[in-house]
Write an enzyme that holds these catalytic residues in place. Structure first.
Site, PDB file in Angstrom:
ATOM      1  N   TYR A  24      -7.418 -27.586  -7.094  1.00  0.00           N
ATOM      2  CA  TYR A  24      -7.553 -26.134  -6.854  1.00  0.00           C
ATOM      3  C   TYR A  24      -6.352 -26.010  -6.538  1.00  0.00           C
ATOM      4  O   TYR A  24      -5.375 -24.502  -6.378  1.00  0.00           O
ATOM      5  CB  TYR A  24      -8.742 -25.536  -5.393  1.00  0.00           C
ATOM      6  CG  TYR A  24      -7.939 -24.287  -5.106  1.00  0.00           C
ATOM      7  CD1 TYR A  24      -8.122 -22.932  -5.586  1.00  0.00           C
ATOM      8  CD2 TYR A  24      -7.664 -24.403  -3.342  1.00  0.00           C
ATOM      9  CE1 TYR A  24      -7.471 -21.811  -4.656  1.00  0.00           C
ATOM     10  CE2 TYR A  24      -7.151 -23.358  -2.496  1.00  0.00           C
ATOM     11  CZ  TYR A  24      -7.309 -21.966  -3.238  1.00  0.00           C
ATOM     12  OH  TYR A  24      -6.912 -20.899  -2.349  1.00  0.00           O
ATOM     13  N   SER A 106      -2.182 -17.233   5.553  1.00  0.00           N
ATOM     14  CA  SER A 106      -2.879 -16.947   4.646  1.00  0.00           C
ATOM     15  C   SER A 106      -4.143 -16.005   5.221  1.00  0.00           C
ATOM     16  O   SER A 106      -4.252 -16.001   5.947  1.00  0.00           O
ATOM     17  CB  SER A 106      -3.082 -17.671   3.764  1.00  0.00           C
ATOM     18  OG  SER A 106      -4.273 -16.832   3.353  1.00  0.00           O
ATOM     19  N   GLN A 127       0.897 -13.350   6.600  1.00  0.00           N
ATOM     20  CA  GLN A 127       0.220 -12.632   5.177  1.00  0.00           C
ATOM     21  C   GLN A 127      -1.067 -11.819   4.794  1.00  0.00           C
ATOM     22  O   GLN A 127      -1.987 -12.379   5.056  1.00  0.00           O
ATOM     23  CB  GLN A 127       1.054 -13.896   4.415  1.00  0.00           C
ATOM     24  CG  GLN A 127       0.263 -13.916   2.779  1.00  0.00           C
ATOM     25  CD  GLN A 127      -0.830 -13.095   1.887  1.00  0.00           C
ATOM     26  OE1 GLN A 127      -2.200 -14.621   2.610  1.00  0.00           O
ATOM     27  NE2 GLN A 127      -1.287 -12.705   0.921  1.00  0.00           N
ATOM     28  N   TYR A 129      -3.098 -10.021   1.637  1.00  0.00           N
ATOM     29  CA  TYR A 129      -3.554  -9.736   0.688  1.00  0.00           C
ATOM     30  C   TYR A 129      -4.244  -8.605   1.681  1.00  0.00           C
ATOM     31  O   TYR A 129      -5.345  -8.251   2.180  1.00  0.00           O
ATOM     32  CB  TYR A 129      -4.384 -10.614   0.078  1.00  0.00           C
ATOM     33  CG  TYR A 129      -4.127 -11.563  -0.383  1.00  0.00           C
ATOM     34  CD1 TYR A 129      -3.196 -11.795  -1.377  1.00  0.00           C
ATOM     35  CD2 TYR A 129      -4.756 -12.948  -0.269  1.00  0.00           C
ATOM     36  CE1 TYR A 129      -2.742 -12.927  -2.236  1.00  0.00           C
ATOM     37  CE2 TYR A 129      -4.292 -13.837  -0.641  1.00  0.00           C
ATOM     38  CZ  TYR A 129      -3.239 -13.728  -1.603  1.00  0.00           C
ATOM     39  OH  TYR A 129      -2.806 -15.088  -2.204  1.00  0.00           O
ATOM     40  N   THR A 155       1.542  -9.625   0.403  1.00  0.00           N
ATOM     41  CA  THR A 155       1.657 -10.024  -1.048  1.00  0.00           C
ATOM     42  C   THR A 155       1.282  -9.164  -2.277  1.00  0.00           C
ATOM     43  O   THR A 155       0.117  -8.470  -2.138  1.00  0.00           O
ATOM     44  CB  THR A 155       0.231 -11.191  -1.554  1.00  0.00           C
ATOM     45  OG1 THR A 155       1.263 -12.183  -0.742  1.00  0.00           O
ATOM     46  CG2 THR A 155       0.996 -11.881  -2.698  1.00  0.00           C
ATOM     47  N   ARG A 164      -7.478 -19.330 -13.627  1.00  0.00           N
ATOM     48  CA  ARG A 164      -7.222 -20.136 -13.488  1.00  0.00           C
ATOM     49  C   ARG A 164      -8.613 -21.726 -13.707  1.00  0.00           C
ATOM     50  O   ARG A 164      -9.462 -21.554 -13.173  1.00  0.00           O
ATOM     51  CB  ARG A 164      -7.402 -20.921 -11.985  1.00  0.00           C
ATOM     52  CG  ARG A 164      -5.964 -19.612 -11.340  1.00  0.00           C
ATOM     53  CD  ARG A 164      -6.083 -19.876  -9.823  1.00  0.00           C
ATOM     54  NE  ARG A 164      -4.880 -19.226  -9.488  1.00  0.00           N
ATOM     55  CZ  ARG A 164      -5.283 -18.644  -8.335  1.00  0.00           C
ATOM     56  NH1 ARG A 164      -6.112 -19.201  -7.427  1.00  0.00           N
ATOM     57  NH2 ARG A 164      -4.524 -16.801  -7.654  1.00  0.00           N
ATOM     58  N   HIS A 275       3.353 -16.856  -8.149  1.00  0.00           N
ATOM     59  CA  HIS A 275       2.808 -17.154  -6.938  1.00  0.00           C
ATOM     60  C   HIS A 275       2.461 -18.236  -7.790  1.00  0.00           C
ATOM     61  O   HIS A 275       1.460 -19.060  -7.259  1.00  0.00           O
ATOM     62  CB  HIS A 275       1.058 -16.745  -7.328  1.00  0.00           C
ATOM     63  CG  HIS A 275       0.785 -16.279  -6.176  1.00  0.00           C
ATOM     64  ND1 HIS A 275       0.265 -14.743  -5.659  1.00  0.00           N
ATOM     65  CD2 HIS A 275      -0.629 -16.826  -6.243  1.00  0.00           C
ATOM     66  CE1 HIS A 275      -0.363 -15.533  -4.872  1.00  0.00           C
ATOM     67  NE2 HIS A 275      -1.447 -16.296  -5.008  1.00  0.00           N
ATOM     68  N   ARG A 278       0.084 -19.371 -10.873  1.00  0.00           N
ATOM     69  CA  ARG A 278      -1.364 -19.183 -10.628  1.00  0.00           C
ATOM     70  C   ARG A 278      -1.483 -17.404 -10.776  1.00  0.00           C
ATOM     71  O   ARG A 278      -2.923 -17.529 -10.572  1.00  0.00           O
ATOM     72  CB  ARG A 278      -1.457 -19.104  -9.226  1.00  0.00           C
ATOM     73  CG  ARG A 278      -1.563 -20.265  -8.834  1.00  0.00           C
ATOM     74  CD  ARG A 278      -1.619 -20.567  -6.997  1.00  0.00           C
ATOM     75  NE  ARG A 278      -2.702 -20.964  -6.128  1.00  0.00           N
ATOM     76  CZ  ARG A 278      -3.658 -22.316  -6.213  1.00  0.00           C
ATOM     77  NH1 ARG A 278      -3.049 -23.295  -7.073  1.00  0.00           N
ATOM     78  NH2 ARG A 278      -4.156 -22.268  -5.994  1.00  0.00           N
TER      79      ARG A 278
HETATM   80  C1  LIG Z   1      -4.040 -24.079  -3.104  1.00  0.00           C
HETATM   81  C2  LIG Z   1      -2.576 -22.638  -3.195  1.00  0.00           C
HETATM   82  C3  LIG Z   1      -3.417 -21.328  -2.231  1.00  0.00           C
HETATM   83  C4  LIG Z   1      -2.219 -20.025  -2.515  1.00  0.00           C
HETATM   84  N1  LIG Z   1      -3.025 -19.245  -1.917  1.00  0.00           N
HETATM   85  C5  LIG Z   1      -1.897 -18.238  -1.567  1.00  0.00           C
HETATM   86  C6  LIG Z   1      -2.570 -16.930  -0.625  1.00  0.00           C
HETATM   87  O1  LIG Z   1      -3.596 -16.950   0.111  1.00  0.00           O
HETATM   88  N2  LIG Z   1      -1.349 -15.089  -0.154  1.00  0.00           N
HETATM   89  C7  LIG Z   1      -0.143 -15.991  -1.277  1.00  0.00           C
HETATM   90  O2  LIG Z   1       0.847 -14.516  -0.488  1.00  0.00           O
HETATM   91  N3  LIG Z   1       0.502 -16.970  -1.359  1.00  0.00           N
HETATM   92  C8  LIG Z   1      -1.036 -17.889  -2.244  1.00  0.00           C
HETATM   93  N4  LIG Z   1      -0.401 -19.148  -2.834  1.00  0.00           N
HETATM   94  C9  LIG Z   1       0.743 -18.603  -3.700  1.00  0.00           C
HETATM   95  C10 LIG Z   1       1.888 -19.369  -2.758  1.00  0.00           C
HETATM   96  O3  LIG Z   1       1.846 -18.726  -1.463  1.00  0.00           O
HETATM   97  C11 LIG Z   1       3.069 -19.466  -3.457  1.00  0.00           C
HETATM   98  O4  LIG Z   1       4.284 -18.230  -3.722  1.00  0.00           O
HETATM   99  C12 LIG Z   1       3.630 -20.788  -4.301  1.00  0.00           C
HETATM  100  O5  LIG Z   1       2.197 -21.611  -4.035  1.00  0.00           O
HETATM  101  C13 LIG Z   1       3.995 -20.820  -4.702  1.00  0.00           C
HETATM  102  O6  LIG Z   1       4.935 -21.870  -5.668  1.00  0.00           O
HETATM  103  P1  LIG Z   1       4.884 -23.315  -5.365  1.00  0.00           P
HETATM  104  O7  LIG Z   1       3.564 -24.098  -5.305  1.00  0.00           O
HETATM  105  O8  LIG Z   1       5.498 -24.557  -6.511  1.00  0.00           O
HETATM  106  O9  LIG Z   1       5.538 -23.528  -3.795  1.00  0.00           O
HETATM  107  C14 LIG Z   1      -1.371 -20.474  -3.210  1.00  0.00           C
HETATM  108  C15 LIG Z   1      -0.698 -21.146  -3.589  1.00  0.00           C
HETATM  109  C16 LIG Z   1      -1.333 -22.845  -3.657  1.00  0.00           C
HETATM  110  C17 LIG Z   1      -0.695 -23.662  -4.870  1.00  0.00           C
END
Ligand SMILES: Cc1cc2nc3c(=O)[nH]c(=O)nc-3n(C[C@H](O)[C@H](O)[C@H](O)COP(=O)(O)O)c2cc1C
Length: 384
Positions: A24, A106, A127, A129, A155, A164, A275, A278
């Protein structure tokens, strides 16, 4: 195991976590091409080595939106971090406070915002959503204001949840997911005791009451996919503004046209991000888009960035490409999973050391002063 880099924390997290949680964190959307491009494009940015520049006193500190930071770094919002370590968001926020950087909680955290605010010596950022039930969202914003939060990271790159495939294979989603997760958890007894047992409750603290309990950690991805609001447009920002007197930072802008619209709508800060690969697989890397966005709007709003940073040198590269600060997603999540608060503190020390040495070898003394001058054009002569 010996830990000297974020890559080591990734391996340590892989060993400690049940597979569904590691995948994840580690995975991205689709064939993970954007995830891979984030890192490959960033690492291909070549730094200009300089000598005899007298850089004894390197200054890593900075300031954005009325907040001072000891490093040009933020902890990115990571949903479900409370499943990576016991009360994970509390541990992450404490580490960030100790190292003098903002922690972005988050919407989909395990620990409710009130618990994290109470535990952190430094104000946290929240943050947002946007979920479909606006009454609930209004209430959540009121809770955040009452808790004293001033910075809201909205976001905007998730009108739908990215697809995914790793999550289906690992048991995070897909057929027989609860049974598969249980057997994976039993194979990791240290995690099962520390987090599975002692880290309860595992409900998503901020949204547990959403729609009378329809948002559950058990069906996490399915519930998010069903409840995110796909109607988001620029008028949604007005809706948020009417309910949020504090600072608003838009997260997930990746295109110059959207960045210009953000300026037109009076936004004061954006996080350039895909993101972490993702969401839209096939979207360009942040390293590729950031200079164009900086050229388009860099003087008109504060530019922060994330996606792909796995070292202090990557932070330096993103600063040189136009960001004023860099959010760390997976690097933070791996360290938290591997070693809790101490791991995150050490990870931030590692990033600071890498950034400091990188700046000295590039001949720059101030993180605030990093610019494109420290980059070498590509071999074909094109821009870095
Ligand atoms: C496991 C996971 C959960 C995430 N959950 C959120 C989230 O709840 N809200 C959000 O805005 N971004 C979320 N993101 C995105 C991160 O805030 C961020 O944009 C991203 O991880 C940056 O890339 P990096 O992992 O290469 O540093 C998530 C990323 C990961 C890896």
């Amino acid at each position: 195991m010996i830990i000297s880099s974020a890559a080591d924390y990734r391996e340590a997290a892989r060993r400690r976590l049940p597979r569904f949680l590691f995948d994840y964190i580690d995975g991205g959307a689709g064939a993970e091409r954007t995830l891979a491009a984030n890192m490959a494009d960033l690492q291909s940015v070549t730094l200009r080595q300089r000598v005899m520049q007298g850089v004894a006193g390197v200054d890593l500190s900075t300031q954005w939106l009325g907040v001072a930071a000891d490093l040009p770094v933020l902890i990115a919002p990571i949903g479900m971090s409370g499943m990576f370590a016991r009360r994970g968001e509390v541990q992450g926020a404490r580490a960030a406070a100790k190292k003098g950087v903002p922690f972005i909680l988050s919407t989909l955290s395990v620990c409710p915002l009130e618990e994290v605010v109470a535990a952190s010596a430094r104000p946290i950022w929240l943050q947002l959503y946007m979920l479909k039930d606006r009454g609930f969202m209004e209430n959540m914003l009121a809770r955040a204001r009452a808790a004293g939060i001033e910075h809201l990271v909205f976001t905007v790159d998730l009108p739908a949840l990215g697809l995914r495939y790793r999550d289906a294979h690992s048991g995070m989603a897909g057929p027989f997911a609860p049974q598969r997760r249980l057997s994976q958890a039993l194979a990791k007894p240290a995690w099962a005791y520390d987090v599975g047992l002692m880290g309860r409750p595992h409900a998503l603290g901020n949204v547990a009451a959403y729609l009378g309990g329809a948002m559950k950690q058990k069906n996490y991805l399915r519930d998010i996919a069903a409840n995110v609001d796909p109607t988001l447009d620029w008028s949604t920002l007005d809706w948020v503004r009417a309910r949020w007197p504090g600072r608003i930072i838009l997260k997930g802008v990746l295109d110059e046209a959207d960045a210009r619209d953000a300026v037109r709508c009076g936004v004061e800060a954006i996080i350039v991000s895909n993101h972490g690969g993702r969401q839209l697989d096939g979207a360009p890397s942040v390293a590729r888009m950031l200079p164009r966005i900086a050229d388009a709007v860099g003087d008109d709003l504060l530019l922060l960035a994330d996606s792909g940073a796995r070292s202090g040198l990557d932070v330096l590269r993103l600063l040189a490409l136009g960001a004023k600060g860099v959010a760390l997603g997976r690097a933070y999540a791996y360290a938290l999973a591997a070693a809790g608060q101490g791991g995150v503190e050490n990870m931030l020390d590692i990033f600071a050391a890498e950034l400091r040495v990188g700046m000295m070898l590039c001949g720059v003394g101030e993180a605030k002063g990093v610019g494109r001058g420290i980059l070498i054009p590509k071999i074909d002569g094109s821009a870095p």
